[in-house]
Scaffold this active site. Structure first.
Site, PDB file in Angstrom:
ATOM      1  N   HIS A 136      33.398 119.507 151.657  1.00  0.00           N
ATOM      2  CA  HIS A 136      32.377 119.173 150.645  1.00  0.00           C
ATOM      3  C   HIS A 136      32.768 119.751 149.283  1.00  0.00           C
ATOM      4  O   HIS A 136      32.501 120.915 148.990  1.00  0.00           O
ATOM      5  CB  HIS A 136      31.016 119.734 151.083  1.00  0.00           C
ATOM      6  N   ASP A 161      30.617 123.045 148.857  1.00  0.00           N
ATOM      7  CA  ASP A 161      29.878 122.284 147.841  1.00  0.00           C
ATOM      8  C   ASP A 161      30.366 122.727 146.455  1.00  0.00           C
ATOM      9  O   ASP A 161      29.568 122.959 145.543  1.00  0.00           O
ATOM     10  CB  ASP A 161      28.362 122.474 147.989  1.00  0.00           C
TER      11      ASP A 161
HETATM   12  C1  NCD Z   1      26.193 118.961 143.147  1.00  0.00           C
HETATM   13  C2  NCD Z   1      26.999 118.550 141.896  1.00  0.00           C
HETATM   14  O1  NCD Z   1      26.913 119.236 140.873  1.00  0.00           O
HETATM   15  O2  NCD Z   1      27.739 117.566 141.973  1.00  0.00           O
HETATM   16  N1  NCD Z   1      25.171 119.871 142.755  1.00  0.00           N
HETATM   17  C3  NCD Z   1      24.508 120.732 143.549  1.00  0.00           C
HETATM   18  O3  NCD Z   1      23.567 121.373 143.057  1.00  0.00           O
HETATM   19  N2  NCD Z   1      24.833 120.924 144.808  1.00  0.00           N
HETATM   20  C4  NCD Z   1      25.629 117.747 143.821  1.00  0.00           C
HETATM   21  C5  NCD Z   1      25.160 117.984 145.237  1.00  0.00           C
HETATM   22  O4  NCD Z   1      25.927 118.392 146.124  1.00  0.00           O
HETATM   23  O5  NCD Z   1      23.992 117.761 145.518  1.00  0.00           O
HETATM   24 ZN    ZN Z   2      24.166 117.712 147.752  1.00  0.00          ZN
HETATM   25 ZN    ZN Z   3      27.630 118.578 146.830  1.00  0.00          ZN
END
Ligand code: NCD
Ligand code: ZN
Ligand code: ZN
Length: 407
Positions: free
Chosen positions: A13, A268
């Site tokens: 991710h 993420d």
């Molecule tokens: C992510 C992004 O900035 O692309 N932001 C986040 O707060 N996690 C998008 C996402 O994973 O939801």
């Molecule tokens: Zn997300």
């Molecule tokens: Zn994300």
């Protein structure tokens, strides 16, 4: 001291922002950051500009990724906001001429709520997407929240504090959303992977789904494992993220890691520039992570909780005379290689190896980051242990490249 050698890791991710948002990040900078974090394969999200909603947009990303292929193997998620995008995914998956592209696709990413990029899928599209993915066995990754924020940027009354942002996305929002995703997955036989799980309630639903034999998996991020709302006064909007940092859930997430309910640690990695993150409650959500996640996790294996002020979760310390126990290198390999490799059928092998050891220590520093945004929420944190990357080339020579600051 303990050491281990395992394959260069996988982060299922990440957001590398190319095309369209290259002022924040691009494939070359973030691929290099991942490389320095011991990660060799990433699965990249579709909330770029344009969004990865068509075969053409997907092919463009695959072409761009070739530039950085010696450092980072980038796989891509397809995205769907409208019905036409689901049809495009079907074409990518089934048309013989798209066979090579299909091999670069890790699955479908579906936003069940708005986040950066405002890619929330329409209700009808959600069901259609679960059905297609069930039929074609395409892994479906879901961003699970349902805070009914239609367009974050256009809100008439933006939250005035980072805490207010959190309150708009309460634990119950994630739990409700995961419940409906699991119901749809069960109905359509879909391989569902819950992105950035952040709540005890969500964890319980995944645990229950697994017990019932459903193909439901999930990931947790380093920020939900190491940060809590007690970090807001110090870190403020830098740690504004979706789903938000929680107050007590961290304890439960670590239990989920130890008992095997959580399949993967994924970052993420969502880089935004420091200037953007300085916008207080109007700052975009997300933070970088790909370069430091392994260091944080090795530190836990090494028995050192890296947070400078917060105590470690009780499940890691119970009866351990003040030390940490529960996560070892074998578990780390599962969470950051074996499981993502299997869930997304990535076919990664042990071609590049990393050596990890619990010996040594270092301080994480913004200035050492390779990511274009040049900051990390963990600036100043002390981590124990280290890693080195051993790159095995075809002529059988073994090069060792120190990937951390020298110790
Ligand atoms: C992510 C992004 O900035 O692309 N932001 C986040 O707060 N996690 C998008 C996402 O994973 O939801
Ligand atoms: Zn997300
Ligand atoms: Zn994300």
């Amino acid at each position: 001291m303990s050491t281990a050698v395992f394959p260069a890791l996988i982060d299922c991710h990440v957001h590398f922002r190319e095309p369209g948002l290259e002022h924040k990040a691009d494939m070359a900078t973030e691929g290099l950051a991942a490389f320095h974090g011991g990660i060799r394969t990433v699965c990249e999200m579709p909330n770029t500009n344009p969004g990865t909603h068509t075969v053409a947009a997907f092919a463009d990303k695959v072409e761009r990724a070739k530039r950085i292929a010696d450092k980072c193997d980038i796989r891509f998620y397809f995205g769907a906001v409208a019905s036409a995008h689901v049809a495009e995914l079907e074409a990518l998956w089934t048309k013989p001429e798209n066979e090579a592209l299909k091999k670069r696709c890790s699955g479908l990413k579906l936003y069940l709520d708005n986040s950066t990029g405002n890619m929330k899928a329409d209700e009808s599209v959600v069901e259609e997407a679960f059905a297609l993915c069930g039929r074609l066995r395409i892994p479906l990754v879901a961003h699970c929240e349902c805070s009914s924020i239609n367009n974050e940027a256009a809100e008439a009354h933006p939250p005035t504090t980072v805490e207010a942002h959190s309150k708009r996305r309460p634990e119950s929002s994630e739990v409700t959303s995961i419940r409906s995703a699991v119901t749809l997955a069960e109905k359509h036989g879909t391989l569902l992977h819950v992105a950035h799980l952040s709540t005890a309630g969500g964890l319980e639903l995944v645990r229950d789904a697994k017990k019932r034999g459903l193909p439901v998996t999930c990931e947790v991020t380093p920020h939900h494992l190491f940060l809590t709302t007690a970090d807001y006064p110090e870190m403020q909007s830098r740690i504004k993220v979706n789903p938000p940092i929680r107050t007590h859930e961290k304890e439960h997430l670590w239990v989920g890691l130890l008992d095997g309910t959580i399949d993967c640690v994924a970052t993420d990695h969502a880089p935004h520039l420091m200037d953007e993150k300085a916008l207080g409650p109007n700052a975009p959500s997300g933070m970088p992570g790909v370069e430091v996640v392994l260091s944080l996790m090795i530190s836990v294996v090494a028995g050192h909780w890296p947070h400078p002020t917060a105590p470690p979760p009780a499940c890691l310390t119970a009866g351990k005379d003040g030390g940490l126990e529960g996560i070892d290198f074998a578990a780390l390999k599962m969470l950051m290689f074996t499981h993502p490799n299997a869930i997304f059928s990535l076919g990664c092998d042990a071609k590049d190896a990393i050596e990890v050891t619990t010996e040594g220590e270092r301080i994480i520093r913004n200035e050492d980051m390779h990511s274009k945004c040049q900051w990390t929420p963990y600036d100043g944190w002390k981590v124990k242990g280290r890693m080195a990357l051993a790159v095995t080339r075809s002529f059988n020579a073994v090069f060792k490249v120190r990937c951390c600051v020298s110790l």
